[in-house]
Design an enzyme around this catalytic site. Structure first.
Site, PDB file in Angstrom:
ATOM      1  N   LYS A  77     -18.646  -1.154  -0.028  1.00 36.21           N
ATOM      2  CA  LYS A  77     -17.418  -1.546  -0.732  1.00 36.21           C
ATOM      3  C   LYS A  77     -17.674  -2.772  -1.609  1.00 36.21           C
ATOM      4  O   LYS A  77     -18.413  -3.675  -1.210  1.00 36.21           O
ATOM      5  CB  LYS A  77     -16.328  -1.846   0.312  1.00 36.21           C
ATOM      6  CG  LYS A  77     -14.953  -2.148  -0.255  1.00 36.21           C
ATOM      7  CD  LYS A  77     -13.957  -2.384   0.881  1.00 36.21           C
ATOM      8  CE  LYS A  77     -12.546  -2.631   0.370  1.00 36.21           C
ATOM      9  NZ  LYS A  77     -11.588  -2.854   1.482  1.00 36.21           N
ATOM     10  N   SER A 152      -7.178  -0.164   1.228  1.00 36.56           N
ATOM     11  CA  SER A 152      -7.863  -0.538   0.013  1.00 36.56           C
ATOM     12  C   SER A 152      -9.285   0.015  -0.121  1.00 36.56           C
ATOM     13  O   SER A 152      -9.829   0.010  -1.219  1.00 36.56           O
ATOM     14  CB  SER A 152      -7.932  -2.060  -0.084  1.00 36.56           C
ATOM     15  OG  SER A 152      -8.780  -2.590   0.917  1.00 36.56           O
ATOM     16  N   SER A 176      -7.252  -1.017   6.021  1.00 35.83           N
ATOM     17  CA  SER A 176      -7.941  -0.526   4.829  1.00 35.83           C
ATOM     18  C   SER A 176      -9.104   0.419   5.036  1.00 35.83           C
ATOM     19  O   SER A 176      -9.590   1.008   4.077  1.00 35.83           O
ATOM     20  CB  SER A 176      -8.439  -1.705   4.008  1.00 35.83           C
ATOM     21  OG  SER A 176      -7.414  -2.097   3.162  1.00 35.83           O
TER      22      SER A 176
HETATM   23  N1  GLN Z   1      -2.513  -2.378   2.978  1.00 38.52           N
HETATM   24  C1  GLN Z   1      -2.795  -3.607   3.616  1.00 38.52           C
HETATM   25  C2  GLN Z   1      -2.648  -4.748   2.642  1.00 38.52           C
HETATM   26  O1  GLN Z   1      -2.419  -4.503   1.495  1.00 38.52           O
HETATM   27  C3  GLN Z   1      -4.155  -3.590   4.230  1.00 38.52           C
HETATM   28  C4  GLN Z   1      -5.238  -3.938   3.308  1.00 38.52           C
HETATM   29  C5  GLN Z   1      -6.556  -4.145   3.964  1.00 38.52           C
HETATM   30  O2  GLN Z   1      -6.753  -3.797   5.126  1.00 38.52           O
HETATM   31  N2  GLN Z   1      -7.475  -4.742   3.221  1.00 38.52           N
HETATM   32  O3  GLN Z   1      -2.734  -5.870   3.017  1.00 38.52           O
END
Ligand code: GLN
Length: 470
Positions: A77, A152, A176
């Site tokens: 990532k 994400s 995410s």
């Molecule tokens: N959707 C969550 C957020 O926007 C989780 C994101 C993540 O785990 N990086 O914070």
């Protein structure tokens, strides 16, 4: 090669019926064939090929010196740093930035002969649930290109879904890794907080951020976990004992499993996700496990607590992007103040700015006690309650997300709706407990959804053993 586990691939490589070169070529071809999914922001084609060739020579001449992950092709990532490689966290503010060191977890897999095939797209700084907040554009779901990948770590999930690598390294702050894995029909694992070094992960909310692993086989995730879970003095929040390889997995024919009926029985959940979850409860019972409905009084506080604390930490963490130290600097800036404000205004996307403002608000003197301190207290209560539950139960099950992948073009009418969809994943993040999302079926449009299993802190190995069973 599709659907082979690492063990199977390694056997073929040792037998000579497959070579690393052929394997990498196969994945590179799949990357080309699925380019429109936008899963990668950069592909390391030459580097991966060179490494594959060198490994093939090692397999032939010195098989005894092979690392444990030889033949394991990984995507990484765009939030995990790699020496002399670009990293941008899906953001314009890091454009042109190259890392001077390698994240400890990535370093560990490289030392075991894993091959890195490319850098995957993600929501900017990991902030989002649909991978539409990336400077590099949205990632598309391979099952239906008009749908989101989840986020994400959307690029990471699609990189596995599209068979462009065996395993993906992602990050999980509030779901995410698990949520995009569920939306793409693959497995996503978030370890206990403190089990894998965060050194070299671009920070979003440090007390939540974790490395996570996406794959098709529990055995592959297990193997990668045993490599990345090593003590690292560069991360002060790491455990020094109880790391993954030291954990014991206790195989039982009947586990005690809990679920929160109020959580599953809500308006926000789609009917097919709901039905599949209930079927899973029945199935687990028929497998001989004891599955009990239990109460949990803090459900409505999970999402607010998560977003108050993570935005607070984000506003602090992201103050380092000042136009001076990293990446982008506005060419229009004339004064020092301009450098700060213009670089940040032009470099950050909308969602990131929103969260910096929310975080600055909840940390401000007038509101600190009402929001930030309160949320910290609530987090502590949630942890205590979860510890109590795990005194009596081996696992908790929940859906991974109440909904399947939505349309990429769908603009949320209510800005909070997307945050609310994180209801099932943020629990493990607030408590630092391990959780895994396993595919649990597809809806009538063929869109996948997952079931999530949570275990107590440092019960990661047990969790993966159970995930393998289901
Ligand atoms: N959707 C969550 C957020 O926007 C989780 C994101 C993540 O785990 N990086 O914070």
């Amino acid at each position: 090669m599709e659907n082979f586990s690492l063990d199977q691939l390694q056997q073929q490589l040792l037998r000579g019926t497959l070579s690393c070169e052929r394997l990498v070529l196969y994945y590179l071809q799949n990357i080309v064939n699925t380019q429109e999914l936008n899963a990668y922001v950069e592909v390391y084609a030459d580097e991966a090929m060179d490494y594959a060739k060198a490994l093939d020579i090692k397999i032939k001449n010195q098989p005894e010196s092979l690392g444990k992950l030889f033949g394991c092709v990984l995507s990484v990532k765009d939030l995990i740093v790699h020496k002399d490689h670009k990293v941008s966290a899906g953001s314009a503010i890091l454009s042109g930035f190259e890392s001077q060191f390698t994240a400890s977890a990535l370093d560990a897999v490289l030392k075991e002969d894993a091959i890195i095939i490319g850098r995957t797209n993600c929501d900017e700084f990991g902030m989002g649930s649909d991978n539409t907040n990336s400077h590099f554009g949205p990632v598309r779901n391979k099952i239906d290109k008009s749908k989101i990948s989840g986020g994400s770590s959307g690029g990471a999930a699609v990189s596995v879904q599209a068979d462009t690598c065996l395993v993906a390294l992602g990050t999980d702050t509030g779901g995410s890794v698990r949520q995009p894995a569920a939306m793409c029909g693959v497995i996503g694992f978030k370890p206990s907080y403190g089990l894998v070094s965060r050194f070299g992960l671009v920070a979003y909310a440090s007390s939540f951020d974790q490395l996570g692993i996406i794959g098709r086989h529990v055995s592959d995730i297990d193997k990668v976990m045993s490599i990345v879970s090593i003590y690292d003095e560069n991360d002060a929040t790491m455990y020094s004992d109880g790391l993954y390889s030291e954990q014991e997995a206790i195989k039982k024919t009947s586990y005690r499993i809990a679920y929160f009926d109020q959580a599953v029985h809500t308006d926000g959940i789609q009917a097919e996700v709901y039905d599949a979850f209930n079927n899973s409860v029945d199935k687990l019972r028929s497998m001989g496990h004891e599955v009990n409905k239990i109460g949990f009084d803090y459900l409505e506080y999970l999402v607010p607590c998560y977003y108050i604390l993570t935005t607070a930490e984000a506003s602090s963490n992201l103050s380092r992007y000042d136009g001076i130290r990293y990446g982008y600097r506005s060419p229009k800036a004339k004064t020092l103040q301009d450098v700060y404000t213009m670089s940040r205004s032009e470099g950050f996307g909308k969602e990131v700015k929103k969260r910096i403002m929310l975080g600055s608000f909840v940390l401000s003197e007038a509101y600190y006690d009402a929001y930030f301190s309160k949320a910290q207290q609530v987090r502590q209560l949630i942890r205590q309650k979860m510890d109590e539950i795990f005194e009596n139960y081996d696992f908790i099950i929940l859906p991974t997300s109440p909904v399947v992948a939505w349309d990429i073009d769908q603009k949320p009418s209510d800005p909070l709706a997307m945050y609310m969809a994180d209801i099932y994943t943020v629990l493990a993040s607030l408590t630092g407990m391990p959780a895994v999302s396993v595919p649990n079926g597809n809806n009538s449009d063929n869109l996948p959804f997952g079931i999530q299993v949570l275990a107590g802190t440092k019960k990661d190995k047990n969790l993966l053993l159970f995930a393998g069973q289901i």
